[in-house]
Design an enzyme around this catalytic site. Structure first.
Site, PDB file in Angstrom:
ATOM      1  N   VAL A 150       0.880  -1.163   0.000  1.00  0.00           N
ATOM      2  CA  VAL A 150       0.000   0.000   0.000  1.00  0.00           C
ATOM      3  C   VAL A 150       0.920   1.216   0.000  1.00  0.00           C
ATOM      4  O   VAL A 150       1.846   1.285   0.813  1.00  0.00           O
ATOM      5  CB  VAL A 150      -0.936  -0.012   1.224  1.00  0.00           C
ATOM      6  CG1 VAL A 150      -1.737   1.283   1.316  1.00  0.00           C
ATOM      7  CG2 VAL A 150      -1.862  -1.222   1.173  1.00  0.00           C
TER       8      VAL A 150
ATOM      9  N   GLY B   9       1.087   4.395   1.045  1.00  0.00           N
ATOM     10  CA  GLY B   9       1.404   5.103   2.291  1.00  0.00           C
ATOM     11  C   GLY B   9       2.159   4.233   3.279  1.00  0.00           C
ATOM     12  O   GLY B   9       3.065   4.689   3.964  1.00  0.00           O
ATOM     13  N   CYS B  10       1.787   2.950   3.331  1.00  0.00           N
ATOM     14  CA  CYS B  10       2.459   2.021   4.246  1.00  0.00           C
ATOM     15  C   CYS B  10       3.922   1.840   3.848  1.00  0.00           C
ATOM     16  O   CYS B  10       4.799   1.722   4.691  1.00  0.00           O
ATOM     17  CB  CYS B  10       1.752   0.671   4.247  1.00  0.00           C
ATOM     18  SG  CYS B  10       0.023   0.751   4.747  1.00  0.00           S
ATOM     19  N   SER B  11       4.167   1.816   2.544  1.00  0.00           N
ATOM     20  CA  SER B  11       5.530   1.625   2.045  1.00  0.00           C
ATOM     21  C   SER B  11       6.372   2.875   2.180  1.00  0.00           C
ATOM     22  O   SER B  11       7.509   2.829   2.637  1.00  0.00           O
ATOM     23  CB  SER B  11       5.491   1.214   0.567  1.00  0.00           C
ATOM     24  OG  SER B  11       4.922  -0.055   0.414  1.00  0.00           O
TER      25      SER B  11
ATOM     26  N   LEU C 142       6.306   1.767   7.091  1.00  0.00           N
ATOM     27  CA  LEU C 142       7.398   0.788   7.164  1.00  0.00           C
ATOM     28  C   LEU C 142       8.749   1.478   7.035  1.00  0.00           C
ATOM     29  O   LEU C 142       9.667   1.208   7.806  1.00  0.00           O
ATOM     30  CB  LEU C 142       7.232  -0.280   6.078  1.00  0.00           C
ATOM     31  CG  LEU C 142       8.352  -1.330   6.026  1.00  0.00           C
ATOM     32  CD1 LEU C 142       8.438  -2.121   7.323  1.00  0.00           C
ATOM     33  CD2 LEU C 142       8.151  -2.263   4.836  1.00  0.00           C
TER      34      LEU C 142
END
Length: 156
Positions: free
Chosen positions: A45, A47-49, A53
């Protein structure tokens, strides 16, 4: 199910690391340790990347110097996808990626949210500090945020 609160014990649930045969009981893994656990809606995703994270990867040495023995990311994905995401982002040796393919841990934590565009139940974004399996601090993204990261505490 109510969201987990400060002072509560992390539930005993099996997660998976890299392959389905590598079962990890999260409560056993974190017993006797100072740990950061954070959850994301899913691997890859944007934003998650880019934010979530990546922030924990970049701060991993600093966090370990502060005594955190494990930094764990949990996502509602299969272990193969999570492993590929970790390799692609350079998380290995810095952040452990644990798959929650059936959202059992996510639901037990009260962190599930429905995202039909991603296939159903996913995790809301959160981060927490645990000591010996007990939640000491917790930060949760605002309700209905979906795929956008809104809060600084869990987007290091």
């Amino acid at each position: 199910m109510n969201r987990i609160q400060v002072g509560e014990k992390i539930p005993s649930v099996i997660l998976y690391e890299e392959i389905p045969d590598n079962e990890i009981n999260i409560s056993n893994l974190i017993a006797g340790k100072k740990v950061i656990i954070f959850g994301v809606p899913g691997a890859f995703v944007p934003g998650c990347s880019r934010v979530h994270l990546r922030g924990f990867i970049e701060k991993s040495d600093e966090l370990r110097a502060k005594g955190y023995e494990e930094i764990i990311c949990v996502a509602v994905n299969d272990p193969f996808v999570l492993s590929a995401w970790g390799w692609s982002k350079g998380a290995n040796e810095k952040v452990r990626l644990l798959a929650d393919p059936m959202a059992r841990f996510t639901q037990a934590m009260g962190m599930g949210t429905e995202m039909p565009e991603l296939g159903g139940t996913r995790s809301r974004r959160y981060s927490m500090v645990t000591i010996n399996g007990i939640v000491r601090e917790i930060f949760t993204d605002v309700d209905n945020v979906k795929l956008m990261c809104q809060g600084p505490k869990f987007c290091i």
